[in-house]
Design a protein around this motif. Structure first.
Motif, PDB file in Angstrom:
ATOM      1  N   LEU A 105      30.831  -8.183  -2.259  1.00  0.00           N
ATOM      2  CA  LEU A 105      31.331  -9.391  -1.600  1.00  0.00           C
ATOM      3  C   LEU A 105      32.773  -9.261  -1.125  1.00  0.00           C
ATOM      4  N   PRO A 106      33.700  -8.738  -1.946  1.00  0.00           N
ATOM      5  CA  PRO A 106      35.081  -8.634  -1.461  1.00  0.00           C
ATOM      6  C   PRO A 106      35.205  -7.762  -0.221  1.00  0.00           C
ATOM      7  N   GLY A 107      34.506  -6.626  -0.182  1.00  0.00           N
ATOM      8  CA  GLY A 107      34.579  -5.737   0.971  1.00  0.00           C
ATOM      9  C   GLY A 107      33.996  -6.360   2.223  1.00  0.00           C
ATOM     10  N   MET A 108      32.837  -7.013   2.095  1.00  0.00           N
ATOM     11  CA  MET A 108      32.233  -7.687   3.243  1.00  0.00           C
ATOM     12  C   MET A 108      33.146  -8.791   3.751  1.00  0.00           C
ATOM     13  N   SER A 109      33.711  -9.539   2.819  1.00  0.00           N
ATOM     14  CA  SER A 109      34.586 -10.652   3.178  1.00  0.00           C
ATOM     15  C   SER A 109      35.796 -10.173   3.970  1.00  0.00           C
ATOM     16  N   ALA A 110      36.447  -9.110   3.475  1.00  0.00           N
ATOM     17  CA  ALA A 110      37.648  -8.601   4.141  1.00  0.00           C
ATOM     18  C   ALA A 110      37.314  -8.006   5.506  1.00  0.00           C
ATOM     19  N   ASP A 111      36.210  -7.276   5.587  1.00  0.00           N
ATOM     20  CA  ASP A 111      35.858  -6.583   6.825  1.00  0.00           C
ATOM     21  C   ASP A 111      35.436  -7.550   7.927  1.00  0.00           C
ATOM     22  N   LEU A 112      34.745  -8.619   7.557  1.00  0.00           N
ATOM     23  CA  LEU A 112      34.261  -9.569   8.552  1.00  0.00           C
ATOM     24  C   LEU A 112      35.223 -10.737   8.767  1.00  0.00           C
TER      25      LEU A 112
END
Length: 437
Positions: free
Chosen positions: A78-85
């Protein structure tokens, strides 16, 4: 989690009434050209040896694994998806909601529209849908496109969950049907114990997109496995599906559906935002380990459930809800240590592991002749609860903070225990289900 519209559709050759509770399906004349007409008796897919068809069941378990991991993978990255998008974690958590909505809104109508399809064709179509949706998710740089792909993955899940458990039952000997469903459902704890931690590790090491790419590869390999190892089965005859209103009036169906919705809601609120909750406790680096412990305990839970479900369904359901409640209480301790959190994760996994098998079995038995419709309703409610859990968890996270998550779980589990306790005559009977002739 799973949920199956074919569970009540027996093979063309009915087993003796004393061993197979499903209604017998008469074999039509071989010249009947209608789609979905059951095959002649000679096409009975159950092994003559009386043993479980393990290659086919393991392929179905892998299909369950694909659906479960696609559903829950955002929780680990979730943190990676959140930051990337470029969105907040609560907004990114709605990727679970979008997936669940895809299933909840389409499971019942799609099950009705595809009832006459051959089962293997339908299963292959759903797995191809997962391959396509995960590919789009892996390459998308748009939040809106990612959410659209997640919704389509949920649609594919609705198709898969509407047939997987019944597929397992129909290709197994009558006296081993419960165990066959348990084998197929091992895909759920495997996804949680191995898949999500592996996806989390891959996401941390290479990036979250690699985790979704790996899901595409698994789905493509699975397409070949299903084509080679899983026997084909006919669809349902025309007019064979019971109306929803009649099924809801069947004693025991409503209590099982109520327990399903509330239990899954509680689980989703905590599981979707477990990374945020661990960060709240100062254990941000422990997400993979906590999910690994949870998943390993879930494996133990489903193994134990598979051995005792035929005689102890009520007791197992009560025990699972209570273990989950104890775990939530431990999570709620303000200054919980890493060791205490792992204990709570283990209790949670033990309590949750057998839930899909228990609830599918309960609704199929309570539904009786209307079991196919009852299980399709369970699929829809299960995913509606997941959608609601993603929204509710996000609102709690933004409004009250991560510390409110385990307390909300505790509140939701109180009516679960009450309904299971009260449904002694139907739904979760104290003395098991009566044999159906």
């Amino acid at each position: 989690m799973t949920h199956d519209t074919t569970a009540a559709a027996g093979p063309a050759t009915p087993a003796p009434a004393s061993s197979d509770p499903r209604p017998a399906t008469p074999a039509p004349a071989p010249s009947d050209p209608r789609p979905g007409t059951p095959a002649p008796a000679s096409s009975d897919p159950r092994p003559a040896s009386g043993r479980l068809p393990l290659p086919a069941l393991l392929a179905l378990a892998t299909a369950v694994f694909v659906t479960s991991l696609t559903e829950t993978l955002p929780a680990g990255v979730l943190p990676g998806m959140s930051a990337d998008l470029g969105v907040g974690e609560a907004a990114m958590g709605q990727s679970v909601t979008g997936y669940a909505l895809g299933t909840a809104l389409t499971a019942v109508p799609l099950a009705a529209r595809t009832a006459g399809w051959r089962r293997k064709r339908l299963l292959l179509t759903s797995m191809a849908g997962f391959a396509a949706a995960n590919t789009v998710t892996a390459v998308s740089s748009s939040y809106a496109l990612t959410m659209g792909a997640r919704f389509l993955a949920g649609v594919a899940a609705g198709v898969a969950w509407a047939l997987l458990a019944g597929y397992a039952r129909r290709i197994a000997p009558a006296h081993l049907q419960g165990r066959a469903v348990a084998v197929a459902m091992t895909g759920i704890p495997l996804a949680l114990s191995l898949g999500v931690p592996a996806g989390t590790f891959l996401g941390d090491a290479v990036g979250w997109r690699a985790a979704f790419t790996a899901m595409t590869v698994i789905a493509v390999v699975l397409l070949g496995w299903i084509a080679l190892a899983v026997p084909d089965l006919p669809g349902e005859p025309r007019g064979g599906r019971a109306p929803v209103a009649r099924t809801l009036k069947t004693p025991g169906v409503l209590p099982v559906l109520a327990v399903t919705f509330t239990l899954v809601l509680a689980h989703t609120v905590l599981y979707t935002y477990v990374a945020a909750y661990l960060d709240h406790l100062g254990l941000a680096g422990s997400t993979g380990l906590v999910l690994l412990v949870f998943g390993a305990a879930s494996l133990v839970g489903i193994w134990f459930t598979g051995r005792h479900i035929d005689r102890r369904l009520r007791a197992l359901t009560l025990a699972g809800a209570i273990l989950f409640a104890v775990a939530a209480a431990v999570f709620a301790v303000p200054a919980a240590s890493a060791g205490l959190v792992l204990v709570a994760a283990a209790l949670w996994g033990l309590g949750w592991g057998g839930a899909p098998t228990l609830l599918q079995t309960a609704v199929a038995e309570a539904g009786g002749d209307d079991a196919d419709t009852a299980q399709t309703m369970l699929v829809s409610l299960w995913n509606a609860a997941m959608a609601a859990g993603g929204v509710a968890g996000g609102l709690l996270l933004d409004g009250l903070g991560a510390g409110a998550l385990p307390w909300s779980v505790l509140l939701l589990l109180v009516p679960v225990v009450a309904v299971v306790t009260g449904a002694r005559a139907h739904g979760f009977p104290a003395h098991g289900f009566p044999a159906r002739g």
